[in-house]
Scaffold this active site. Structure first.
Site, PDB file in Angstrom:
ATOM      1  N   ASN A 145    -111.038  90.719 -74.033  1.00 17.48           N
ATOM      2  CA  ASN A 145    -111.947  91.665 -73.360  1.00 17.48           C
ATOM      3  C   ASN A 145    -112.484  91.120 -72.034  1.00 17.48           C
ATOM      4  OD1 ASN A 145    -113.480  89.788 -74.798  1.00 17.48           O
ATOM      5  ND2 ASN A 145    -115.184  91.180 -75.084  1.00 17.48           N
TER       6      ASN A 145
ATOM      7  N   HIS B 197    -123.708  85.798 -71.602  1.00 18.47           N
ATOM      8  CA  HIS B 197    -124.290  86.768 -70.672  1.00 18.47           C
ATOM      9  C   HIS B 197    -125.442  86.026 -70.012  1.00 18.47           C
ATOM     10  CE1 HIS B 197    -122.088  90.091 -72.551  1.00 18.47           C
ATOM     11  NE2 HIS B 197    -122.440  89.583 -73.716  1.00 18.47           N
TER      12      HIS B 197
ATOM     13  N   HIS C 201    -112.066  92.497 -84.989  1.00 20.12           N
ATOM     14  CA  HIS C 201    -113.524  92.662 -85.024  1.00 20.12           C
ATOM     15  C   HIS C 201    -113.769  93.847 -85.949  1.00 20.12           C
ATOM     16  CE1 HIS C 201    -117.569  92.746 -82.859  1.00 20.12           C
ATOM     17  NE2 HIS C 201    -117.608  93.764 -83.702  1.00 20.12           N
TER      18      HIS C 201
ATOM     19  N   ASP D 205    -117.377  82.429 -81.328  1.00 16.90           N
ATOM     20  CA  ASP D 205    -117.519  83.729 -80.640  1.00 16.90           C
ATOM     21  C   ASP D 205    -118.339  83.538 -79.353  1.00 16.90           C
ATOM     22  OD1 ASP D 205    -117.146  86.400 -80.155  1.00 16.90           O
ATOM     23  OD2 ASP D 205    -118.540  87.115 -81.677  1.00 16.90           O
TER      24      ASP D 205
ATOM     25  N   HIS E 175    -115.031  84.018 -75.706  1.00 19.76           N
ATOM     26  CA  HIS E 175    -114.937  84.999 -74.613  1.00 19.76           C
ATOM     27  C   HIS E 175    -115.347  84.260 -73.346  1.00 19.76           C
ATOM     28  CE1 HIS E 175    -114.885  88.386 -77.572  1.00 19.76           C
ATOM     29  NE2 HIS E 175    -115.611  87.530 -78.277  1.00 19.76           N
ATOM     30  N   PHE E 176    -114.394  83.983 -72.470  1.00 23.16           N
ATOM     31  CA  PHE E 176    -114.691  83.115 -71.320  1.00 23.16           C
ATOM     32  C   PHE E 176    -114.762  83.858 -69.982  1.00 23.16           C
ATOM     33  CE2 PHE E 176    -113.322  78.793 -73.388  1.00 23.16           C
ATOM     34  CZ  PHE E 176    -114.515  78.761 -74.075  1.00 23.16           C
ATOM     35  N   ARG E 177    -114.585  85.190 -69.977  1.00 24.32           N
ATOM     36  CA  ARG E 177    -114.972  86.040 -68.830  1.00 24.32           C
ATOM     37  C   ARG E 177    -114.149  85.897 -67.562  1.00 24.32           C
ATOM     38  NH1 ARG E 177    -117.610  88.644 -72.663  1.00 24.32           N
ATOM     39  NH2 ARG E 177    -119.671  87.891 -73.163  1.00 24.32           N
TER      40      ARG E 177
HETATM   41  O1  DOR Z   1    -121.622  90.098 -79.501  1.00 26.48           O
HETATM   42  C1  DOR Z   1    -120.457  90.051 -79.102  1.00 26.48           C
HETATM   43  N1  DOR Z   1    -120.170  89.834 -77.800  1.00 26.48           N
HETATM   44  N2  DOR Z   1    -119.456  90.208 -79.968  1.00 26.48           N
HETATM   45  C2  DOR Z   1    -118.183  90.327 -79.570  1.00 26.48           C
HETATM   46  O2  DOR Z   1    -117.325  90.458 -80.403  1.00 26.48           O
HETATM   47  C3  DOR Z   1    -117.855  90.366 -78.132  1.00 26.48           C
HETATM   48  C4  DOR Z   1    -118.837  89.584 -77.395  1.00 26.48           C
HETATM   49  C5  DOR Z   1    -118.722  89.658 -75.878  1.00 26.48           C
HETATM   50  O3  DOR Z   1    -117.610  89.602 -75.379  1.00 26.48           O
HETATM   51  O4  DOR Z   1    -119.760  89.764 -75.212  1.00 26.48           O
END
Ligand code: DOR
Length: 455
Positions: A97, A307, A179, A303, A65-67
């Protein structure tokens, strides 16, 4: 290095091939592996002496997840891809996402443009499922596959109604990954534990039952619809029951945190190991590791879900779920190999070859004649301690802070081009390419050439 090079010779490396490690010299021409056993004196524009080092296929991380776009205060495709390059990751498959979520081909193309501008390594982007975008998913092409959040996590993607899931499995052809945490169970548990600020309750809310119900449901859909399906981040040994019967339709993945951490680590690490699916028990760590060794699970991913520490330091449950890992994943596994717990060809299979085959990325994942020269040189004797302040990820921390490991990447090549080395740092000019996906010829149960079948 930035000058155009036609032929590169990696001389006297311990070359990690699918079933053996062989001392030899690898010749690369125009980004393609020309010979895995060239003579040490072959002419080349660039010669690197690799004596004492191991040459492995570059890691293909199939869950990150690279935001970028939308949450770039946590990470972006520049910081993330630099972290990849320094970690020996030469390709990533990124989840939908982001903000906005990637749920249309236009959304995917927008991300590809950002990546073409910023990414140091190769890239692909999953298209996200919603309860009503099956037609868009059916039209999607040249993406790794479809991602379904059967349980919600970071962001607002969720498909948990049976009719919508049936439609996606019936009406689309791309491989699907999911997921798997049951939304109803998670919500009921959260209501029962409402008002808690105890981080350990995260593993009671997202419990074994939630994982079991969703994995059972998803694997049943895949078998019934005969649809290629990949279970993301299996977190419990109990779920293995649903993966035990080999099927050409099913593959599965574990993430490093689910084999390295368990609930006994909460007092030490707190929200640093708050993840979805939650981390579970020591017995689950062991069960998942054994499943990997046995081949019931085929892939290791990270994964990677950054944050900021500030966000993470809010009291539970305001603290978000996710941890960064791409720059340490290969080193964590090399350390296991150095300790005698697995072999380098096994690591290459779990982290490079299997993801390439599962997602139909032809020409990648192996050191073999005709394959792309996406590779990483590693030094098994190099010792280094993971430190928050040295992390390249924009979030600047690691749940493995303070861990000393033996075995680290020292040079990463994408298409034969050194994009990072421990000595020289990054080549800021080079950009990776969009991966090409061929789901007709790919598939884990096919041969590496993409022409066999499961049986
Ligand atoms: O803990 C998680 N964070 N699990 C995920 O599947 C998504 C990810 C996120 O995008 O922060």
């Amino acid at each position: 290095m930035s000058e155009a090079v036609n032929r590169t010779l990696l001389r006297n490396a311990n070359v990690v091939l699918p079933n053996e490690i062989r001392v030899g010299s690898v010749l690369i021409e125009n980004g393609i592996i020309l010979d895995v056993d060239a003579g040490a004196t072959v002419q080349a524009d660039r010669v690197t002496d690799c004596t004492g080092l191991h040459l492995m296929p570059g890691v293909i991380d199939d869950q990150v997840h690279f935001r970028d776009p939308g949450l770039t205060h946590k990470e972006d495709l520049d910081s993330a891809s630099r972290a990849c390059a320094a970690g020996g990751v030469t390709a990533f498959l990124e989840m939908p996402n982001t903000k906005p979520p990637a749920i249309t081909m236009a959304g995917i193309e927008a991300k590809e443009r950002i990546a073409a501008d910023k990414s140091r390594v190769n890239y692909g982007f999953y298209i996200g499922a919603t309860p009503d975008n099956a037609a868009e998913l059916a039209r999607a092409t040249n993406v790794p596959g479809i991602k379904i959040f059967i349980g919600s996590s970071t962001g607002n993607l969720l498909v948990d109604e049976q009719a919508a899931l049936e439609r996606i499995f019936a009406e689309t052809t791309l491989p699907i990954c999911a997921h798997c945490e049951d939304e109803t169970t998670v919500r009921q548990n959260a209501e029962r534990l409402a008002g808690t600020n105890d981080i350990t309750d995260h593993s009671r809310i997202r419990d074994e039952e939630a994982a079991m119900i969703a994995t059972k449901r998803a694997t049943e859909l895949a078998r019934r619809h005969q649809h290629r399906f990949h279970v993301l981040h299996v977190s419990t040994a109990a779920e293995l029951e649903f993966l035990a019967n080999p099927s050409p339709y099913l593959t599965a993945e574990i993430c490093l945190h689910h084999i390295f951490f368990n609930i006994d680590d909460y007092p030490r690490l707190g929200s640093r190991i708050q993840m979805n699916p939650s981390i579970k028990t020591k017995a689950d760590n062991d069960g998942l590791w054994n499943a990997l060794l046995a081949g019931t699970i085929q892939v290791i991913a990270t994964d990677h879900a950054p944050h900021t520490l500030e966000e993470k330091s809010q009291p539970y449950p305001q603290s978000p779920s996710g941890l960064p890992a791409v720059e340490n994943s290969l080193a964590l596994m090399l350390n296991r190999a150095v300790a005698g717990e697995c072999t380098l060809p096994q690591i290459a299979s779990w982290m490079s070859d299997a993801p390439a085959r599962i997602w139909g990325i032809l020409g990648k994942g192996r050191i073999e004649q005709g394959y792309d020269a996406d590779m990483v040189l590693v030094d098994l004797e190099k010792q280094k301690t993971i430190l928050d302040e040295e992390q390249i990820t924009k979030s600047r921390w690691s749940p493995w802070h303070g861990e000393s490991l033996s075995g680290w990447p020292v040079s990463t090549l994408v298409s034969g081009h050194e994009v990072w080395s421990a000595d020289k740092g990054f080549d800021d000019q080079f950009r990776g390419s969009k991966l090409q996906f061929d789901h007709q010829r790919g598939g884990f149960w096919s041969t590496p050439d993409g022409i066999g079948t499961a049986d």
